[in-house]
Design an enzyme around this catalytic site. Sequence first.
Site, mmCIF file in Angstrom:
data_model
loop_
_atom_site.group_PDB
_atom_site.id
_atom_site.type_symbol
_atom_site.label_atom_id
_atom_site.label_comp_id
_atom_site.label_asym_id
_atom_site.label_seq_id
_atom_site.Cartn_x
_atom_site.Cartn_y
_atom_site.Cartn_z
ATOM 1 N N LYS A 8 0.938 -1.147 -0.037
ATOM 2 C CA LYS A 8 0.026 0.009 0.005
ATOM 3 C C LYS A 8 0.918 1.166 -0.008
ATOM 4 C CE LYS A 8 -1.972 3.489 2.334
ATOM 5 N NZ LYS A 8 -1.641 4.318 1.291
ATOM 6 N N GLU B 254 8.837 1.071 11.340
ATOM 7 C CA GLU B 254 10.242 1.834 11.243
ATOM 8 C C GLU B 254 9.453 3.249 11.129
ATOM 9 O OE1 GLU B 254 13.091 1.193 10.801
ATOM 10 O OE2 GLU B 254 13.182 -0.944 9.930
ATOM 11 N N CYS C 200 13.956 9.993 7.368
ATOM 12 C CA CYS C 200 13.894 9.601 8.879
ATOM 13 C C CYS C 200 15.306 9.464 9.425
ATOM 14 C CB CYS C 200 13.174 8.252 8.988
ATOM 15 S SG CYS C 200 13.832 7.090 7.781
ATOM 16 N N GLU D 139 10.437 15.694 15.216
ATOM 17 C CA GLU D 139 11.009 15.220 14.041
ATOM 18 C C GLU D 139 10.292 16.350 12.986
ATOM 19 O OE1 GLU D 139 9.497 11.857 11.787
ATOM 20 O OE2 GLU D 139 11.660 11.629 11.280
HETATM 21 P P1 NAP Z 1 2.085 8.212 7.720
HETATM 22 O O1 NAP Z 1 1.184 9.491 7.781
HETATM 23 O O2 NAP Z 1 2.380 7.593 9.114
HETATM 24 O O3 NAP Z 1 1.679 7.425 6.543
HETATM 25 C C1 NAP Z 1 2.662 6.215 6.299
HETATM 26 C C2 NAP Z 1 1.712 5.157 5.514
HETATM 27 O O4 NAP Z 1 0.621 4.803 6.455
HETATM 28 C C3 NAP Z 1 1.189 5.892 4.419
HETATM 29 O O5 NAP Z 1 1.028 4.910 3.291
HETATM 30 C C4 NAP Z 1 -0.117 6.198 4.830
HETATM 31 O O6 NAP Z 1 -1.190 6.180 3.702
HETATM 32 C C5 NAP Z 1 -0.421 5.033 5.864
HETATM 33 N N1 NAP Z 1 -1.642 5.255 6.912
HETATM 34 C C6 NAP Z 1 -2.035 6.397 7.390
HETATM 35 N N2 NAP Z 1 -2.969 6.180 8.234
HETATM 36 C C7 NAP Z 1 -3.170 4.877 8.290
HETATM 37 C C8 NAP Z 1 -4.107 4.185 8.881
HETATM 38 N N3 NAP Z 1 -4.754 4.513 10.130
HETATM 39 N N4 NAP Z 1 -3.835 2.781 8.922
HETATM 40 C C9 NAP Z 1 -2.815 2.321 7.979
HETATM 41 N N5 NAP Z 1 -2.189 2.767 7.191
HETATM 42 C C10 NAP Z 1 -2.191 4.202 7.283
HETATM 43 O O7 NAP Z 1 3.616 8.856 7.499
HETATM 44 P P2 NAP Z 1 3.889 9.964 6.416
HETATM 45 O O8 NAP Z 1 3.584 11.253 6.613
HETATM 46 O O9 NAP Z 1 3.800 9.288 5.168
HETATM 47 O O10 NAP Z 1 5.686 9.689 6.276
HETATM 48 C C11 NAP Z 1 6.326 10.559 7.272
HETATM 49 C C12 NAP Z 1 6.870 9.668 8.531
HETATM 50 O O11 NAP Z 1 7.590 8.489 8.066
HETATM 51 C C13 NAP Z 1 8.075 10.319 9.296
HETATM 52 O O12 NAP Z 1 7.893 10.548 10.606
HETATM 53 C C14 NAP Z 1 9.117 9.646 9.184
HETATM 54 O O13 NAP Z 1 10.084 9.551 10.003
HETATM 55 C C15 NAP Z 1 8.747 8.350 8.947
HETATM 56 N N6 NAP Z 1 9.703 7.298 7.953
HETATM 57 C C16 NAP Z 1 10.256 6.474 8.645
HETATM 58 C C17 NAP Z 1 11.431 5.566 8.127
HETATM 59 C C18 NAP Z 1 11.970 4.810 8.847
HETATM 60 O O14 NAP Z 1 12.664 3.701 8.104
HETATM 61 N N7 NAP Z 1 12.216 4.702 10.457
HETATM 62 C C19 NAP Z 1 11.461 5.959 6.917
HETATM 63 C C20 NAP Z 1 10.609 6.644 6.303
HETATM 64 C C21 NAP Z 1 9.972 7.564 6.959
HETATM 65 P P3 NAP Z 1 -1.730 7.408 3.302
HETATM 66 O O15 NAP Z 1 -0.374 8.469 3.149
HETATM 67 O O16 NAP Z 1 -2.104 7.210 1.796
HETATM 68 O O17 NAP Z 1 -2.650 8.172 4.159
#
Ligand code: NAP
Length: 453
Positions: free
Chosen positions: A153, A228, A262, A354
């Site tokens: 997804k 992650e 991240c 962050e």
């Molecule tokens: P996010 O809002 O948590 O979304 C991540 C993914 O989860 C997206 O595909 C999102 O879909 C989906 N999602 C959202 N709500 C959900 C729910 N209730 N149930 C299941 N899936 C759901 O994060 P983001 O804003 O895309 O990314 C930024 C964050 O990712 C930052 O905090 C960053 O640190 C973290 N990150 C961590 C790593 C690591 O390896 N540790 C790597 C990269 C990023 P939609 O976007 O389609 O809503």
Amino acid sequence: MSHDVINPATEAVVATVADHSAEETDAAVARATAALDAWRRVAPADRARLLRRFGDVVDAQNEELARLEVANSGHTIANARWEAGNVRDVLTYYAGAVERHIGKQIPVAGGVDVTFYEPIGVVGVIVPWNFPLPIAGWGLAPALAAGNTVVVKPAQLTPLTAMRLGELALDAGLPEGVLEVVTGAGGVVGGRLVDHPDVRKVCFTGSNEVGRSIMEGCAAQVKRVTLELGGKSANVVFADADLERAAASAPYAVFDNAGQDCCARSRLLVQRSAYDRFMEHFERAVKAVRVMDPADDDAEMGPLISAAHRERVAAYLEGARVAFSGSAPTGPGYWMAPTVLETPDRSAPVFTEEVFGPVVSVVAFEDEAEAVAIANEGPFGLSGSIWTRDVGRALRVARAIETGTISINSNSSVRYSTPFGGFKQSGLGRELGPDALRSFSEEKNVFISTEEA
Ligand code: NAP
Ligand code: MG
């Protein structure tokens, strides 16, 4: 239902993508479930060959995938080529693991005891918008190698390259249903992967807030989960370091991918006795960062992902003391210049949270103990760097900082052949590295009696 995908460098619509429903997600899970039995029975050498072929197809489409990522995500073309290459590398590396996924033979009384690594089942891989290609690859490649089938997804903002990977998998000869890609809203498609009883593991990368809710959701079925999450990593520069090298490299440790990483070293800790000298070099380096059209070969930093995200990042700068900043284009696109904050209040949100944008906070420290204490403040522990010529100190500090991955005299974070993941609230479990297949397997113990009847 569908939504437009926007080029963050131009604000132009790049594509219109379907928002799939919970029922359509169930149908994809059903296809992946149906494909499971045949996929797990593919002879190891043949499964390896299929994954290598998938890697070859991805390699042949490197430029196409990279251009698609530039248009969808605003990544610089140089980064995007690396990212598509990383998917190839991860597929090839884990293709080599299929035939080496070796169990144990354990000495026991009265018989022979052996272990097998069985696939877990259907694995849901939920991908964020910041690194659409690599993060999809880190989940799907070892999962497929271990005999699971996968439903990916992608994030709504950045689905295009994952959709293309799904097509390339079929071109490479992977059977239908082995790799499904379902676009749509996080709460709908992602939520269904968490709730669906036939999805046996969720591999989630994203924010801490959503990560916690995924973990709670998985708890209901004791579903396997890898998280992650975020980071607030420290780049620690000691006075005895090669200061010019540390300073020349420091912008890229935090401004790469416009800080939407991240692993971004968004806290820069500099020993007080070298502070002024370091900052002179650092200012020159920050001002030289080439923020421009990411499709240009010379670009070092592109725009932020969306208008809403730029607003969120800008909110951290209200009332902050900007020491100096780099440049950014004006006009259409979600641009923001690299920004350096000095001696921040260490309890301010910009220092504890962050930011996920091109913002770094610089703080001075007196000695090794203070550097370690500051680096260990807060809930995160994902990445980091140490710059020093003192080998003993380098290793002492590397061991003392609570983080999943740290580099000495380097700002690198990720290699497909080494483990990656977070301490503390930066995550749960590890990805990549030689042992990744284990987290996509159940270990089964079989005892065979050799007693005479
Ligand atoms: P996010 O809002 O948590 O979304 C991540 C993914 O989860 C997206 O595909 C999102 O879909 C989906 N999602 C959202 N709500 C959900 C729910 N209730 N149930 C299941 N899936 C759901 O994060 P983001 O804003 O895309 O990314 C930024 C964050 O990712 C930052 O905090 C960053 O640190 C973290 N990150 C961590 C790593 C690591 O390896 N540790 C790597 C990269 C990023 P939609 O976007 O389609 O809503
Ligand atoms: Mg989000």
